[in-house]
Design an enzyme around this catalytic site. Structure first.
Site, short mmCIF file in Angstrom:
data_model
loop_
_atom_site.label_atom_id
_atom_site.label_comp_id
_atom_site.label_asym_id
_atom_site.label_seq_id
_atom_site.Cartn_x
_atom_site.Cartn_y
_atom_site.Cartn_z
N VAL A 18 0.83 -1.20 0.00
CA VAL A 18 0.00 0.00 0.00
C VAL A 18 0.87 1.26 0.00
O VAL A 18 0.64 2.19 -0.78
CB VAL A 18 -0.95 0.00 1.22
N GLY A 19 1.89 1.28 0.86
CA GLY A 19 2.77 2.44 0.94
C GLY A 19 3.46 2.72 -0.38
O GLY A 19 3.58 3.88 -0.80
N THR A 89 1.07 0.56 8.32
CA THR A 89 1.20 -0.74 8.98
C THR A 89 -0.17 -1.22 9.44
O THR A 89 -1.16 -0.51 9.29
CB THR A 89 2.11 -0.64 10.23
N LYS A 113 -6.55 -0.27 11.18
CA LYS A 113 -7.78 -0.29 11.98
C LYS A 113 -7.54 -0.28 13.48
O LYS A 113 -8.44 0.02 14.26
CB LYS A 113 -8.60 -1.55 11.63
N GLU A 138 -10.35 7.09 6.26
CA GLU A 138 -11.29 6.54 5.27
C GLU A 138 -10.95 5.10 4.92
O GLU A 138 -11.84 4.25 4.81
CB GLU A 138 -11.27 7.41 4.00
N ALA A 143 -11.36 0.40 1.94
CA ALA A 143 -10.26 1.01 1.17
C ALA A 143 -10.65 2.40 0.68
O ALA A 143 -10.95 3.28 1.48
CB ALA A 143 -9.84 0.09 0.03
N LEU A 145 -13.31 3.36 -1.01
CA LEU A 145 -14.75 3.65 -1.17
C LEU A 145 -15.18 4.74 -0.18
O LEU A 145 -14.70 4.77 0.95
CB LEU A 145 -15.58 2.39 -0.91
N GLU A 203 -5.71 -14.55 4.17
CA GLU A 203 -4.44 -14.53 4.90
C GLU A 203 -3.78 -15.89 4.72
O GLU A 203 -4.44 -16.85 4.31
CB GLU A 203 -4.72 -14.27 6.39
N ASP A 214 -11.67 -9.28 11.45
CA ASP A 214 -11.48 -8.13 10.55
C ASP A 214 -12.80 -7.38 10.37
O ASP A 214 -12.84 -6.14 10.44
CB ASP A 214 -10.95 -8.64 9.20
N LYS A 218 -14.12 -3.48 11.73
CA LYS A 218 -14.77 -2.49 10.87
C LYS A 218 -16.13 -2.08 11.43
O LYS A 218 -16.50 -0.90 11.39
CB LYS A 218 -14.88 -3.03 9.44
#
Lengths: 353, 353
Positions: A18-19, A89, A113, A138, A143, A145, A203, A214, A218
């Site tokens: 992602v980074g 991270t 999160k 966000e 992600a 959205l 995973e 997970d 959320k």
């Protein structure tokens, strides 16, 4: 844009997939648009960028890096104008540093999160408005959205949340879209888990997705943004991993034994199909105290039933939207997650310009 | 919030259904949250609020109003800290005043499509960033749904628009959801238009919806936000009103003669149904030069086919979202339109705090 454009200085913590996608997007955005990268750090090394030519420094990275030192990195960022720490991270320890960052007037943007779904006291610290220091997250749900921003806007403009429900896990989405398609001839549950694993949707140990944690994180975040005093410790979370397989030592052992439960899942699926329904693993925020995560059945005509691939979907039922406001699309992936972060960085830029 | 919270001062132009819903929402928001009403004006009368007790003044309105004078109203607003003009009209003439408002440092929030879908020069003036003076128009497309903000975020973060397609008219949505339901036994087209009219979903003369111009304006706005040089004059717009009925003098005459064309629409519908498709009136933004509005057929399994009531839906296909990002929900109505305006007002408040 005016001559007095104030640049946001971004520090990237933990540049993984992602980074690196974010770095690419920021480089394409260009030097003149009000955002620059001021530093990059991972557990081993770091780059503290001094001077104006940040793009060359980023291009040279990691060849130009020095030994990682979080204290020096934070001090370097605190010396920048309009600094934003971007935590890429999923670390509890990094999230634990947020209050210290805020006290040093560092804004925070993150898809992590942990800080928002853990200790309620930490969440309250993060959600308190603080002039010139902002926290945006966000990308913690769905992600890129527009989910958190939409929910915040509903709440701020005085709408009343009746129920938020959604499919928030790309893994769970893919798994049950495959296993329980409307009018589909189902493969066995264990085979579908195998397909999800082989396609890279899970995973390394699929139980880390199937346990629902997970999704629970959320739901906790959405509930808190909606103003509820909701906690991971007390939220009812359905663990899809059969109880007998939770103690398997390895994911291989788990995958080998999972077919023993195909009859159980097949029966659930067949019963739903007989009612014209499909199975979906959903998270629910319900202000009447019934927030939870659970495997539920939805009619074949429900928007959740026609979901494809690993897409996320969220349905907001409110006083003003008795027929739900729905957002759906890719809820995982490096590029869209990075775009969610980038959008938050631009929101901070807007608040300074 | 901090002690130095800067209040946004809102001036409401044309308080009809939407304006009154907005006033109610702002009153519920309360005096301490950073937004107050500084004035209200319609074509006959106006209220210029002086002093701190704006809530009492608004409660007394319209009993405490004076004769309408737009010049005095504008001067009053220009004397406020952080002034925001909220244009709740659908007037070309009011939109024509925007440049003058901007030159007086008045920010603008509006659901009025005219200023953004008309003259390109006016659009460019409105879309240029201007420190401390902002123009927001979320409610011009889809009322309170996060459509403009989502598109702006996609574009700003460097995503590439491949195609935007949607059902942007509550009237067209209701009409074709009724006329062309998946697996439905259709009523005649003229009967469906009659139902839509009797249910209050159409303009007094339904031809003002069926001509596609409302959708065309929204396509123009979305295209421009996406960076396209798109103009209402050259956009291909499908007029659903049969050519022979465009010259009918009254809506009664139109409604009386419409059944003559039921066979034509019934045939289109039957042909689509035979292919497993439904008819939907959609607006399309296509950077390859194929932007348009048109009556098109979509498979029964397409998200557009399962739309209900008068809901709007929009699908963004981009480089990062090859599987579309979709937003759907109520796209019309006083409360959700007011909430879209309110959310924009809060965005301006954020940029000053």
């Amino acid at each position: 844009m005016t001559a007095s454009l104030k640049f946001v200085n971004v520090g990237i913590i933990g540049p993984g997939l992602v980074g690196r996608a974010l770095i690419k997007q920021l480089m394409e955005f260009g030097a003149s648009n009000g955002v620059r990268i001021a530093g990059i750090i991972n557990s081993k090394s770091m780059l503290l960028i001094k001077g104006d030519d940040w793009e060359s420094a980023v291009k040279d990275w990691p060849n130009n890096s020095e030994t990682s030192n979080m204290q020096n990195f934070t001090a370097h960022m605190a010396s920048q104008a309009v600094p934003v720490m971007v935590d890429c991270t999923s670390s509890d320890a990094v999230a634990g540093q947020y209050p210290e960052w805020l006290s040093q007037k560092l804004s925070i943007v993150t898809p992590n999160k942990k800080g928002f779904s853990g200790d309620m006291k930490l969440y309250k610290t993060l959600s308190q408005a603080n002039q010139n220091t902002y926290v945006y997250h966000e990308a913690t749900v769905g992600a890129g959205l527009p989910i958190i921003s939409t929910l915040k806007s509903l709440v701020r403009t005085g709408d009343k949340i009746v129920k938020i429900e959604g499919i928030f896990s790309g893994t769970m989405s893919f798994l049950f879209n495959t296993f329980s398609a409307p009018n589909g001839a189902p493969e066995s549950f264990s085979k579908c888990v195998g397909i999800a694993k082989d396609s890279g949707y899970t995973e390394p140990d699929p139980r880390d997705d199937l346990n629902g944690m997970d999704v629970a994180r959320k739901v906790t975040i959405l509930g808190r943004v909606a103003g509820l005093d909701i906690s991971l410790d007390t939220l009812p979370v359905e663990n899809v991993v059969p109880e007998a397989l939770r103690s398997c030592q390895t994911s291989e052992e788990f995958m080998t034994k999972l077919p023993e439960f195909d009859e159980h899942f097949g029966k659930l699926n067949a019963e739903a199909a007989a009612r014209g329904e499909v199975l979906r693993y959903v998270g629910t925020v319900d202000p009447s105290g019934k927030s939870c995560t659970a495997l539920k059945a939805f009619p074949n005509t429900h928007p959740f039933a026609s979901l494809k691939g690993s897409d996320n979907i969220i349905s907001f039922i409110t006083e003003r939207y008795p027929v739900p406001l729905i957002v759906q699309g890719a809820g995982a992936g490096a590029d869209v997650t990075a775009a969610g972060i980038f959008s938050d960085i631009l929101a901070i830029s807007d608040r300074h310009n």
